[in-house]
Write a protein that holds these residues in place. Structure first.
Motif, PDB file in Angstrom:
ATOM      1  N   PRO A   1       0.834  -1.200   0.000  1.00 43.31           N
ATOM      2  CA  PRO A   1       0.000   0.000   0.000  1.00 43.31           C
ATOM      3  C   PRO A   1       0.871   1.254   0.000  1.00 43.31           C
ATOM      4  CG  PRO A   1      -0.810  -1.572   1.596  1.00 43.31           C
ATOM      5  CD  PRO A   1       0.514  -2.089   1.116  1.00 43.31           C
ATOM      6  N   GLU A   2       0.498   2.225  -0.823  1.00 42.84           N
ATOM      7  CA  GLU A   2       1.212   3.502  -0.843  1.00 42.84           C
ATOM      8  C   GLU A   2       0.647   4.376   0.266  1.00 42.84           C
ATOM      9  OE1 GLU A   2       1.788   7.447  -3.579  1.00 42.84           O
ATOM     10  OE2 GLU A   2       1.165   5.593  -4.555  1.00 42.84           O
ATOM     11  N   LEU A   3       1.524   4.832   1.161  1.00 39.37           N
ATOM     12  CA  LEU A   3       1.084   5.609   2.309  1.00 39.37           C
ATOM     13  C   LEU A   3       1.380   7.093   2.133  1.00 39.37           C
ATOM     14  CD1 LEU A   3       2.260   3.245   5.199  1.00 39.37           C
ATOM     15  CD2 LEU A   3       0.016   3.355   4.087  1.00 39.37           C
ATOM     16  N   THR A   4       0.515   7.919   2.690  1.00 41.13           N
ATOM     17  CA  THR A   4       0.723   9.360   2.712  1.00 41.13           C
ATOM     18  C   THR A   4       1.661   9.685   3.875  1.00 41.13           C
ATOM     19  OG1 THR A   4      -1.149   9.754   4.182  1.00 41.13           O
ATOM     20  CG2 THR A   4      -1.610   9.744   1.805  1.00 41.13           C
ATOM     21  N   PRO A   5       2.118  10.933   3.995  1.00 40.77           N
ATOM     22  CA  PRO A   5       2.996  11.291   5.118  1.00 40.77           C
ATOM     23  C   PRO A   5       2.380  11.046   6.501  1.00 40.77           C
ATOM     24  CG  PRO A   5       3.142  12.963   3.410  1.00 40.77           C
ATOM     25  CD  PRO A   5       2.036  12.016   3.000  1.00 40.77           C
ATOM     26  N   ASN A   6       1.050  11.026   6.610  1.00 45.13           N
ATOM     27  CA  ASN A   6       0.428  10.744   7.920  1.00 45.13           C
ATOM     28  C   ASN A   6       0.042   9.269   8.072  1.00 45.13           C
ATOM     29  OD1 ASN A   6      -1.780  10.697   6.239  1.00 45.13           O
ATOM     30  ND2 ASN A   6      -3.024  12.107   7.444  1.00 45.13           N
TER      31      ASN A   6
ATOM     32  N   LEU B   1      -1.884 -11.444  -4.768  1.00 42.56           N
ATOM     33  CA  LEU B   1      -1.644 -12.578  -3.870  1.00 42.56           C
ATOM     34  C   LEU B   1      -0.910 -12.070  -2.643  1.00 42.56           C
ATOM     35  CD1 LEU B   1      -0.216 -15.151  -6.430  1.00 42.56           C
ATOM     36  CD2 LEU B   1      -2.412 -15.281  -5.280  1.00 42.56           C
ATOM     37  N   PRO B   2      -1.363 -12.385  -1.455  1.00 46.48           N
ATOM     38  CA  PRO B   2      -0.631 -11.925  -0.273  1.00 46.48           C
ATOM     39  C   PRO B   2       0.757 -12.558  -0.214  1.00 46.48           C
ATOM     40  CG  PRO B   2      -2.553 -13.242   0.357  1.00 46.48           C
ATOM     41  CD  PRO B   2      -2.536 -13.158  -1.123  1.00 46.48           C
ATOM     42  N   TYR B   3       1.698 -11.767   0.250  1.00 44.84           N
ATOM     43  CA  TYR B   3       3.048 -12.266   0.513  1.00 44.84           C
ATOM     44  C   TYR B   3       3.046 -12.756   1.957  1.00 44.84           C
ATOM     45  CZ  TYR B   3       8.030 -12.287   1.450  1.00 44.84           C
ATOM     46  OH  TYR B   3       9.296 -12.659   1.818  1.00 44.84           O
ATOM     47  N   PHE B   4       3.175 -14.057   2.140  1.00 43.31           N
ATOM     48  CA  PHE B   4       3.052 -14.647   3.464  1.00 43.31           C
ATOM     49  C   PHE B   4       4.337 -14.586   4.267  1.00 43.31           C
ATOM     50  CE2 PHE B   4      -0.181 -16.813   0.877  1.00 43.31           C
ATOM     51  CZ  PHE B   4      -1.304 -16.484   1.615  1.00 43.31           C
ATOM     52  N   GLY B   5       5.487 -14.550   3.597  1.00 51.16           N
ATOM     53  CA  GLY B   5       6.752 -14.568   4.317  1.00 51.16           C
ATOM     54  C   GLY B   5       6.906 -15.892   5.046  1.00 51.16           C
ATOM     55  N   ASP B   6       7.522 -15.846   6.213  1.00 50.82           N
ATOM     56  CA  ASP B   6       7.720 -17.082   6.981  1.00 50.82           C
ATOM     57  C   ASP B   6       6.779 -17.168   8.186  1.00 50.82           C
ATOM     58  OD1 ASP B   6       8.803 -15.118   8.549  1.00 50.82           O
ATOM     59  OD2 ASP B   6      10.801 -16.012   8.668  1.00 50.82           O
ATOM     60  N   GLN B   7       5.710 -16.382   8.157  1.00 48.39           N
ATOM     61  CA  GLN B   7       4.743 -16.370   9.253  1.00 48.39           C
ATOM     62  C   GLN B   7       3.576 -17.323   8.959  1.00 48.39           C
ATOM     63  OE1 GLN B   7       5.330 -14.464  12.042  1.00 48.39           O
ATOM     64  NE2 GLN B   7       7.276 -14.062  11.012  1.00 48.39           N
TER      65      GLN B   7
ATOM     66  N   ASN C   1      -5.033  -7.025   5.742  1.00 50.07           N
ATOM     67  CA  ASN C   1      -4.259  -7.738   6.757  1.00 50.07           C
ATOM     68  C   ASN C   1      -2.840  -8.109   6.361  1.00 50.07           C
ATOM     69  OD1 ASN C   1      -6.121  -7.965   9.013  1.00 50.07           O
ATOM     70  ND2 ASN C   1      -7.384  -9.119   7.586  1.00 50.07           N
ATOM     71  N   PHE C   2      -2.449  -7.845   5.140  1.00 45.27           N
ATOM     72  CA  PHE C   2      -1.091  -8.144   4.713  1.00 45.27           C
ATOM     73  C   PHE C   2      -0.396  -6.859   4.276  1.00 45.27           C
ATOM     74  CE2 PHE C   2      -3.135 -12.218   4.482  1.00 45.27           C
ATOM     75  CZ  PHE C   2      -2.150 -13.099   4.907  1.00 45.27           C
ATOM     76  N   CYS C   3       0.920  -6.845   4.384  1.00 48.82           N
ATOM     77  CA  CYS C   3       1.694  -5.644   4.055  1.00 48.82           C
ATOM     78  C   CYS C   3       2.202  -5.649   2.618  1.00 48.82           C
ATOM     79  CB  CYS C   3       2.885  -5.524   4.995  1.00 48.82           C
ATOM     80  SG  CYS C   3       2.410  -5.334   6.718  1.00 48.82           S
ATOM     81  N   TYR C   4       2.388  -6.815   2.031  1.00 48.27           N
ATOM     82  CA  TYR C   4       2.939  -6.941   0.681  1.00 48.27           C
ATOM     83  C   TYR C   4       2.085  -7.909  -0.125  1.00 48.27           C
ATOM     84  CZ  TYR C   4       7.053  -4.866   2.817  1.00 48.27           C
ATOM     85  OH  TYR C   4       7.895  -4.023   3.485  1.00 48.27           O
ATOM     86  N   PHE C   5       2.078  -7.683  -1.459  1.00 48.94           N
ATOM     87  CA  PHE C   5       1.295  -8.527  -2.360  1.00 48.94           C
ATOM     88  C   PHE C   5       2.054  -8.743  -3.660  1.00 48.94           C
ATOM     89  CE2 PHE C   5      -1.491  -6.116   0.323  1.00 48.94           C
ATOM     90  CZ  PHE C   5      -2.384  -7.052   0.796  1.00 48.94           C
ATOM     91  N   TYR C   6       1.910  -9.943  -4.202  1.00 49.96           N
ATOM     92  CA  TYR C   6       2.388 -10.211  -5.551  1.00 49.96           C
ATOM     93  C   TYR C   6       1.294  -9.828  -6.540  1.00 49.96           C
ATOM     94  CZ  TYR C   6       6.164 -13.158  -3.730  1.00 49.96           C
ATOM     95  OH  TYR C   6       7.270 -13.629  -3.095  1.00 49.96           O
ATOM     96  N   VAL C   7       1.680  -9.229  -7.660  1.00 53.19           N
ATOM     97  CA  VAL C   7       0.747  -8.985  -8.761  1.00 53.19           C
ATOM     98  C   VAL C   7       0.817 -10.235  -9.621  1.00 53.19           C
ATOM     99  CG1 VAL C   7       0.145  -7.523 -10.711  1.00 53.19           C
ATOM    100  CG2 VAL C   7       1.118  -6.508  -8.644  1.00 53.19           C
ATOM    101  N   ASN C   8      -0.223 -11.051  -9.568  1.00 53.81           N
ATOM    102  CA  ASN C   8      -0.222 -12.367 -10.197  1.00 53.81           C
ATOM    103  C   ASN C   8      -0.415 -12.254 -11.712  1.00 53.81           C
ATOM    104  OD1 ASN C   8      -0.471 -15.026 -10.914  1.00 53.81           O
ATOM    105  ND2 ASN C   8      -2.273 -15.429  -9.666  1.00 53.81           N
ATOM    106  N   LYS C   9       0.672 -12.387 -12.436  1.00 51.70           N
ATOM    107  CA  LYS C   9       0.590 -12.316 -13.902  1.00 51.70           C
ATOM    108  C   LYS C   9       0.207 -13.658 -14.506  1.00 51.70           C
ATOM    109  CE  LYS C   9       5.400 -13.266 -15.127  1.00 51.70           C
ATOM    110  NZ  LYS C   9       6.562 -12.709 -15.816  1.00 51.70           N
ATOM    111  N   TYR C  10       0.134 -14.697 -13.696  1.00 59.67           N
ATOM    112  CA  TYR C  10      -0.177 -16.033 -14.199  1.00 59.67           C
ATOM    113  C   TYR C  10      -1.663 -16.377 -14.106  1.00 59.67           C
ATOM    114  CZ  TYR C  10       4.854 -16.313 -13.671  1.00 59.67           C
ATOM    115  OH  TYR C  10       6.192 -16.064 -13.756  1.00 59.67           O
ATOM    116  N   ILE C  11      -2.494 -15.450 -13.651  1.00 58.20           N
ATOM    117  CA  ILE C  11      -3.917 -15.734 -13.437  1.00 58.20           C
ATOM    118  C   ILE C  11      -4.631 -16.045 -14.747  1.00 58.20           C
ATOM    119  CG2 ILE C  11      -4.672 -13.318 -13.455  1.00 58.20           C
ATOM    120  CD1 ILE C  11      -6.014 -15.990 -11.089  1.00 58.20           C
TER     121      ILE C  11
END
Length: 124
Positions: A60-65, A85-91, A105-115
């Motif tokens: 997500p792109e965040l503003t200064p606040n 697609l959510p990036y799950f990491g090792d959690q 609920n997730f901080c990072y996502f893959y843009v799924n080009k294979y859909i």
């Protein structure tokens, strides 16, 4: 998607950007209907797709606040739907997580080009 504060040289999918539609609406002015969307923007994490998956990683792109950058765009500027697609990491993923809140609920996502074929052709 494109629009908002961006210009085409800032894009990373051939001048397009990733956004989440929060609301579709329209309004009339001088007897012309303008179909619009309220969107929240995502930004890329790196200058190229991830080497292992071949997919772009966005957040997500965040503003200064620290709120997510949002804007209103005309529906003519929407190129196509994408699959994040959510990036799950090792959690571990909490069992009570509901699919409808994934983008919150997730901080990072893959843009799924294979859909599908069109996504593969659009998202380099």
């Amino acid at each position: 998607m494109s629009g908002g504060q961006f210009n085409d040289t800032d894009g990373f999918f051939g001048g397009t950007h990733v956004a989440r539609v929060k609301l579709f609406f329209s309004f009339n002015h001088d007897d012309v209907e303008y179909p619009c969307a309220l969107v929240e923007w995502f930004e890329r994490v790196a200058d190229s797709p991830e080497e292992e998956t071949g997919m772009w990683l966005v957040r997500p792109e965040l503003t200064p606040n620290d709120t997510q950058h949002a804007s209103v765009i005309h529906l003519d500027t929407v190129l196509r739907g994408i699959h994040l697609l959510p990036y799950f990491g090792d959690q571990f993923v909490p069992g009570e997580l509901h699919y409808s809140t994934t983008l919150d609920n997730f901080c990072y996502f893959y843009v799924n080009k294979y859909i599908d074929y069109h996504a593969f052709e659009t998202v380099f």
